[in-house]
Every structure is written in C-alpha cells, then in structure tokens.
Design an enzyme around this catalytic site. Sequence first.
Site, PDB file in Angstrom:
ATOM      1  N   GLU A 297       2.886  -5.596  -1.789  1.00 17.84           N
ATOM      2  CA  GLU A 297       1.458  -5.929  -1.701  1.00 17.84           C
ATOM      3  C   GLU A 297       0.920  -6.661  -2.919  1.00 17.84           C
ATOM      4  O   GLU A 297       0.028  -6.166  -3.607  1.00 17.84           O
ATOM      5  CB  GLU A 297       0.647  -4.639  -1.516  1.00 17.84           C
ATOM      6  CG  GLU A 297       0.916  -3.918  -0.225  1.00 17.84           C
ATOM      7  CD  GLU A 297       0.114  -4.484   0.943  1.00 17.84           C
ATOM      8  OE1 GLU A 297      -0.496  -5.556   0.769  1.00 17.84           O
ATOM      9  OE2 GLU A 297       0.113  -3.864   2.004  1.00 17.84           O
TER      10      GLU A 297
ATOM     11  N   GLU B  50       7.300  -0.829   6.421  1.00 11.24           N
ATOM     12  CA  GLU B  50       6.475   0.375   6.580  1.00 11.24           C
ATOM     13  C   GLU B  50       6.034   0.413   8.030  1.00 11.24           C
ATOM     14  O   GLU B  50       5.616  -0.609   8.586  1.00 11.24           O
ATOM     15  CB  GLU B  50       5.230   0.328   5.680  1.00 11.24           C
ATOM     16  CG  GLU B  50       5.548   0.395   4.213  1.00 11.24           C
ATOM     17  CD  GLU B  50       4.321   0.283   3.303  1.00 11.24           C
ATOM     18  OE1 GLU B  50       3.197   0.592   3.739  1.00 11.24           O
ATOM     19  OE2 GLU B  50       4.509  -0.127   2.149  1.00 11.24           O
TER      20      GLU B  50
HETATM   21  C1  IPT Z   1       0.396   0.082   2.638  1.00  6.78           C
HETATM   22  C2  IPT Z   1       0.989   0.189   1.266  1.00  6.78           C
HETATM   23  O1  IPT Z   1       2.032  -0.697   1.080  1.00  6.78           O
HETATM   24  C3  IPT Z   1       1.480   1.551   0.958  1.00  6.78           C
HETATM   25  O2  IPT Z   1       1.700   1.640  -0.418  1.00  6.78           O
HETATM   26  C4  IPT Z   1       0.530   2.582   1.424  1.00  6.78           C
HETATM   27  O3  IPT Z   1      -0.696   2.356   0.799  1.00  6.78           O
HETATM   28  C5  IPT Z   1       0.361   2.455   2.886  1.00  6.78           C
HETATM   29  O4  IPT Z   1      -0.097   1.204   3.218  1.00  6.78           O
HETATM   30  C6  IPT Z   1      -0.636   3.406   3.462  1.00  6.78           C
HETATM   31  O5  IPT Z   1      -0.465   4.711   3.087  1.00  6.78           O
HETATM   32  S1  IPT Z   1      -0.957  -1.002   2.516  1.00  6.78           S
HETATM   33  C7  IPT Z   1      -1.988  -0.678   3.875  1.00  6.78           C
HETATM   34  C8  IPT Z   1      -3.421  -0.809   3.472  1.00  6.78           C
HETATM   35  C9  IPT Z   1      -1.679  -1.592   5.014  1.00  6.78           C
END
Ligand code: IPT
Length: 980
Positions: free
Chosen positions: A420, A496
């Site tokens: 990010e 993710e």
């Molecule tokens: C995404 C992040 O990469 C991760 O670190 C964590 O924040 C996760 O989401 C949520 O728990 S960013 C998200 C705003 C798409």
Amino acid sequence: MVTYEEHVPLSEEDVPYYEDVTPGSGCLPPGAWLPGSDAARLPLGGTWRFRLSPTAASEDASFARPEYDDSAWEELRVPGHWVLQGHGAPAYTNTGYPFPVDPPRVPDENPTGDHRYAFDLPADWPAGSAALHFGGVESCARVWLNGSELGHFKGSRLPHEFEAGSLLRPGRNVLAVRVHQWSSGSYLEDQDQWWLPGVFREVELRHRPEGAVRDAFVHAEYDHRTGQGTLRVDSDPAGRVTVPELGLELATGESATVPVEPWTAETPRLYDAELATSGERVPLRIGFRTVVVEDGLLKVNGRPILLRGVNRHEFDPAHGRAVGADVMRRDLLLMKQHNINAVRTSHYPPDPAFLALCDELGLWVVDECDLETHGFAQQGWRANPVDDERWTPALLDRARRMVERDKNHPSVIMWSLGNECGTGRGLSTMAAWMRERDPSRPLHYEGDPGCADTDVYSRMYADHAEVERIGRRTEEPLPDGTLDARRRGLPFVLCEYAHAMGNGPGGLSEYQRLFETYERCQGGFVWEWIDHGLRQYTADGVRYHAYGGDFGEEVHDGNFVCDGLLFPERVPSPGLIEYKKVIEPVRFEAVGPDGAPGAVRVTNLQDFADLSALAFPWSYEVEGLPVAEGTLAVPPLLPGESAEVKLPAPPEDAPRDGEALWTVRAVLAEDAVWAEAGHEIAWGQLPAAPLPVPRPWTPSAAPRRGTDRTLTLGPGVFDATTGVLSRLGGSPVTGPRLDVWRAPTDNDEGAPWQPGQRCGPEWRRIGLHRMRHRTDAVTAEGDALVVRTRVAPAATSLGFAVVHRWTSDGAALRLEVAVTPQGDWPAPLPRLGVRMGLDGDLGAVRWFGGGPGEAYPDTSAAARVGRWSLPVDALQTPYVRPQENGARIGVRWAELTRPDGTGLRIEGEPHYFFTARRWTSEELDAARHTPDLVAGDRVWLNLDHAQHGIGSGSCGPGVLPKYRLEAAPAAFAFTFRPLE
Ligand code: IPT
C-alpha cells in the site's frame, strides 16, 4: 544498475538525524543472516535500564557515558516495547498517521527512550573485529558503546550492525541506545498495526575473526526434468563448501550439479552444509528449488503451485512484536496443522528465525519489505515518499537489508516491495535493484495496478466475480495496451482476501472453487493470521483484549486491528477451522445414486506429494452415532490424481430409523514434525441411506382456558391475552416469539469504502434492534391454538405478519410459524426465527446436526453432521469485540438439560440454526469487550429458520447473493418436548 550510494539525499532543511530522510549512518553493509557459526557470540538481551522522555529535544547524550549513574532509572526487558512495559501507551491506527503529515518532520511530542545496558565481556572473548547487531528497533536508534557514538539508523524491522571491536574493553562495557518513537522512517512504516516503539528484536555482539564471512549467497536450483540440483555458494571472503550428504566439497563460486531431492513446502527437504572460510565455519541449510513465472503461471520445480496462505504480522498479546522462538514455532505448527501452506510476511520481514522454521517445516513465503505509506492516500498521494527521489536511498536501504538478510531461505519464493504505497519511481528503483541482485525470485507488489515492476498480478479483496474474470483472463483492460497485455499474461494471487475480522470470513469455499477452476488463480492469503488484541485485566482480574481507542488514542481505528484467524492468545477461531476445511488438500466426493453411494472419489489436491503419508479411516453413523468403522485402501495418488474407491457394504445390523452417513477422513499415517499420527487433514460426509420417513404428528390435545388468564395445551401454558408461551413441562419459559435481530458482526457493520453492503447500520436505521410485538388474535381452531401477531419497528410501515399455530400430542408441543413480510424491505434480514428464554440451570446442550463449532450459511464447510454436546457457556465464541456468534447449523434436534437430566428437546422442521447464550442479543450488541457480557439468570435460545450470511464486508466484499437472507414469506416448525 542503480546503486544505493548514487542517491545523494538532497537536504532541504537542517533537520535532526531522526527527521532527515536518510536511512542512517555508521552501519556496516548488510549481509546474509548466518546464525550458528563457530565465531563467538554474546547475546545482549535481558534487563536493561530505561528512561522515557516525552520529546526528542534533548541533545544531551551524557547518559551514554559508561560512568553515568542510571540507578534511578527504571528496568526494561529487552527485546521489548516500552509501551507494553508501563511506559507510555500503545496506539493503533490503520492507515492514518498518528501525527501531522508533513514529511519528513515529526512532532515535538516524540517519546524517546534512553536505554543502557552494562555487560561483562567474557574473559575469553577474542580480540579483533566485532559486529554489534540489532535485529529490529522501532523507529530510529542512535547507538553508543562505552561512550563512543557508533551511528544511527531507521528501518524498524530490518537488521542493522555496527563495527564495535575496537571499542570493547575487558570486563564491564556499557551499551547506550536512544530510541525515538517517531522519525522520518515512521512515514515509511504506516502498516495497519499498533505503533510499538522499542528495541524489540535481539541485540547481540558477534565476533568477526580475520577471514570471517561477511556475506554468503547460496544458489541452489532444481531441474525437474533431470532431477538434478545445481549448487553454487558465493562468499565474501572466498572459502569452501561441504555438503556431506551429497558428497560435495566445492570452492565458493564453483558450481556442482548432482541428483537431489527438491525442496517444496510439501516436502521441505534440506541438506546440511558448511561454509568454511579462513576465519569462520558457518552451517547452512540448503533447499534446492527453482521458482519461475512461465506460461503465465507461477511455478516451482516445473509445477504451478496453489497458495493456501495467510498474512502474518508478528504479534504476541503481551509482548507485541517482540515474539520469541516459541511463538514463531507455535504459529507455524498451527499453520501446518490447519493445511496452510503459505505466508505473506505482512508487511515487513519477520524475525529471521521465523524463515529458518519455514524452511524446516515447509511453507511458501512471500517476504515483504518494511514499507507502507498508505496514509498518503488521504492526501491524494501528494508527497508520497515512494515517488520522491530524496527518499530513494531509504527505500533502497530497506530493499537491500531484506534481500541480503533473507536470500538464503528456500522458503522465500517471492520478494514483495512493500504494501500500500501507491506508485512511484522509488518502487521501480527498488525492484530494479532486487532483480539485479537476485534474479531467482519473482517480485510481488499489489499497489500498482499496472504491475510495471512485478511478475505476478496481485489484488486485495477482489470479489468472487472479479476473481473469476481474472481467472478467465477477461478482466477490465488497463488504459495502456502494452501494460494490459503484459498483465493479462501474469499469474494471479490475492495477496489479501477474506477479511477475518470478528465472525467470519464468509465465502471462502467459493474463492477456493475459483482457485481450483482457473489455473491463473494461484490462491491467496487470508487477511490475517492473528487478532492483535493486547492482553489486559479488569479490576477484578478478568482477562480481556484491548483494541484501538482503549489507550486514549486521539485518532484510532478501533477493533480493525482484531481481524485474524487466531484469537490473540493463539486459540483458533471458527474462521481458521473453516479455512482448514476449505483448503484441505484431499477431497472426498460421493459416487453413485443419492443416498446410496457405492464409492467415494478421492482427489489429491497437493502440488508435489502423493498420498502415501496419509491413512483413510471411515465410519458409518446413524443419528450421529458410529455403528461401524474401518479403513479405506486408497492408492498413493500422485498430485492432481483422483480415484474412485469402493465403500464397504453398509453394516447389516445398523438401525434403520435414523439418518445414516458415511464419514471418510484423511489423517497422518505417521508422526510428522508438525503433528502426530492420526492428525486429521481432510474429511467428507456422504449420505448413506435415504432419509427415514418422519413419524406422523397427530395432535390429540386441545387448548383449554384456565381460570387465571391462561390457556393450556398439552405440556404448555400460555398467556391468554398475548398468546405467548409462559410454562413448558412445568418450567417457566419466555417466548418463543419472532426474532430477526442479531448483534451485528464486524462484517455486518461493513467498511466505509464498501458503502453498498453496510448491513449493520442499515438494520439499525430501519430499527430491527427495537422491534415491537402486537397481538392481533389468540384463537382456538380445532386442536390448534392460533396466535396472530404483527412484529415491526417504530417509525416505519415495515413489519411481519406472523401466524403461530400450536398443537400438542399430549406429551410435546409443536409450533408452526408462518411469516409474511409487509412493506418494501430495503435490506436483508439478520436472522429469521424465534427467540425464547429458559431457566438458567438448563446449562448443558446435546444436539444432532452441524458441529462442533459455530457455522453460518457461508461459513459452514467445517460443520460436520454428528452428535455433539457442550455446555451453554462453551457454545460462545469469544470475539474480541462481542458480536453475533455461536450458531450451530443444520440442527435436527437439540436437548438442553439440567444436571439431573430433565430439560427440553427441540426438533426442527426443516433443520435449524441453534444458538444458546446467557445474555440477550441486545446485551451482546451493547458489549464492547468480553467482560461486558455478564451471565443473567436465563438461557436465551434463538431457533432460526435462516440466518443472513457473514461475508467479508468489514474490508472486502459482502455476502454473496445466494447467502443473503431476503425478506420473503417463510414457514417452519419446531417440536418442544419436555424431558422428564
Ligand atoms: C489492507 C491492508 O493492506 C492491510 O494492512 C490491512 O489494513 C487490511 O487492509 C485490512 O485489515 S488495506 C484496506 C483498506 C483495503
């Protein structure tokens, strides 16, 4: 090649070292982490002296002098974070920086911890060069030894070393470290986690004899066509390498090709080796494997792999990111035991000992750099450090410290630039350097939709439909045709997905089907491994876990930090049990007519291993009780193969009046390093016989009016005015009445960036948490007592017309419910069923249906049909922030009993969701932490005909259409049978 030294920082302002954009000064060049050598080593962890200042203003470094009197200072455990040891407080933000965004400057309020550690150099400590090693310090450290300054550094989760040999003295030595919580480096470390300053990884002194290894790079490839491995070890200085098991003895820089067994996550074959230079002998553990992106696929040793992964932060509920070897091992054993085969080290390189364990136990690792600038998104990415030349040396330093440290781990199959950060030239410079230094590993980065610098197409939280389009290589095109063509040719991973916050994630099975259907989809990493809830105690000593806002933070993101498959104390959540089942590497399917399978199809879904390590027990069960058991003879299928295996004939003496099932399981045939023989890997259930015809229900009693405004029907007594059941089999009951409310889960509440699917707020807007009941009629209709009600929230015309039809056969009561929604429902319903209250002493539950754990419509893969029993208290799932939980799915019948065996049996037609708890949904909804839930004197039951799915809307997509509970007419029935 862009070198690190070429980037001269342009200093525009005269700022202190902790605010300038440089990575630091005075450190040794990074090299491989090579533990276990024969050079002397002195661990410096332990009880240090500590003083906290609220600002970084003090230039006074007199504390670094050895003779400084620190007797008035506090004690601090190192490795450790001072905010978890009573000094200051932790703070949680997701993407927002907890300080004004004005890079590279940080506020005056900059908690600064001065650390001192006096140690005795062992009498036999050899003279000469010595490296003072810091495994990780958050976020900026300035270091002195015996009063002489060695330098300073940033890059919290990366190693830094200083040459310290000439400063060491016989006897007492004093190490002094000044640590600033905030620095320019904080702008590069905006990961979604607690801000936890301190010296949180090991500190040690390593003797560096003349001729010691400064750096070594093991190149160990595997050619799947020949079965040969090629080994070359580069070393500075040069030396010799021996691999006794392979009979190899080579000079460094020289290669040899010999037959080997390859390393894979499924078969983590390591060869012990030794590198000897003139000054040092270093053990190496070598795994031969080759990673390529070829034909649009990510392949290891010639085969595409399927990543069944998790994102792992380093976390311990008491010690934060200071995780010991026991925690690392525990994490990996739990992962292996739950069929997980991959880890993304979100979002920084872990303690290197973790990677050594991944090599040994077998996991695919995406090693991610300590880099995230997500908070700049809130400024439209203006001044983003990854797109500003001045920061490039800091970025390159981070890339270099990760790659150099971790390059010898066979488990590491990809480097990730970070998380990010948007896009920028700095990222490209990092990527170029990584490619040059280590062409053997593909690069990962999710934040650039164009994938300009990466070898895999990576996304986070893409919904199923998008993953399917990507799988078919028919995703939305990029504006730039050339980039689009390139990206369309890349393999796809979800770095993710399936946000495991609170109850959930839902929809895992559907993702897995996509991964198995489209070769381009090579799996993904669930977000995330563990809840980062910090261990706390109430004044009465009750343990609970804290989240954002619990430490008085002025900006924070609440319980978004608790979104893992493990609870903070490393207890698996239902989400982990579900994930284990969904990603099971062996699958069982019925072959033959419904209800009479003659055989089971067994499929090996592994990528490398055959099935020879597994045994296949079966059992034949009637009404959840085993009648016969045995073992199936399954051939040692190769990866990807399936076979039909004949089932034995159903046992002749099996009872005929119950529901019959085959349960087939795959278990470890022998002990593995990570689990014992008998450990279950996979299972399947197949209906074994057509369902028996249910016994007909013949009402025999009629409702009778009592003297005291009551009505009696069989074992039930009703309030004649409201038609509500008040006694059953002699015991007081409350209800049952229609109930549609559930305490919204985190996934129900949704996320601001998923506006279309925020059910929780919508449910509250409509008023589902404050439904009113109106009795329209209580009438006797033949044998039946019929109660008509309307159930609706204030301020709307939405509602439900409900007809309750009660009958009795004398011994039991049957309730038929017909529900008709009225009005134009703008949202799905949380649940649809009845709620009732029972005596609190009905504390034990036995049921036949899905279990043993909780399950909702889209989290039900792991629910196994069987006969289960648990106390009411153990039916609760202790989500860090209390919310709807604990439903058991597919329940045929459930019995609640007192210690003397009396109680109540509830049969459902059709099968129902059973929930029992000692507080109401309203109390559950109001609770913020687990100790807020206090047992009352009732057991509250929800008997649900249906539940809305769970989804993953706390960050990702909501509930899939087929799992949405739309308001629609419904009919269902329960039979209540007092147990006397
Ligand atoms: C995404 C992040 O990469 C991760 O670190 C964590 O924040 C996760 O989401 C949520 O728990 S960013 C998200 C705003 C798409």
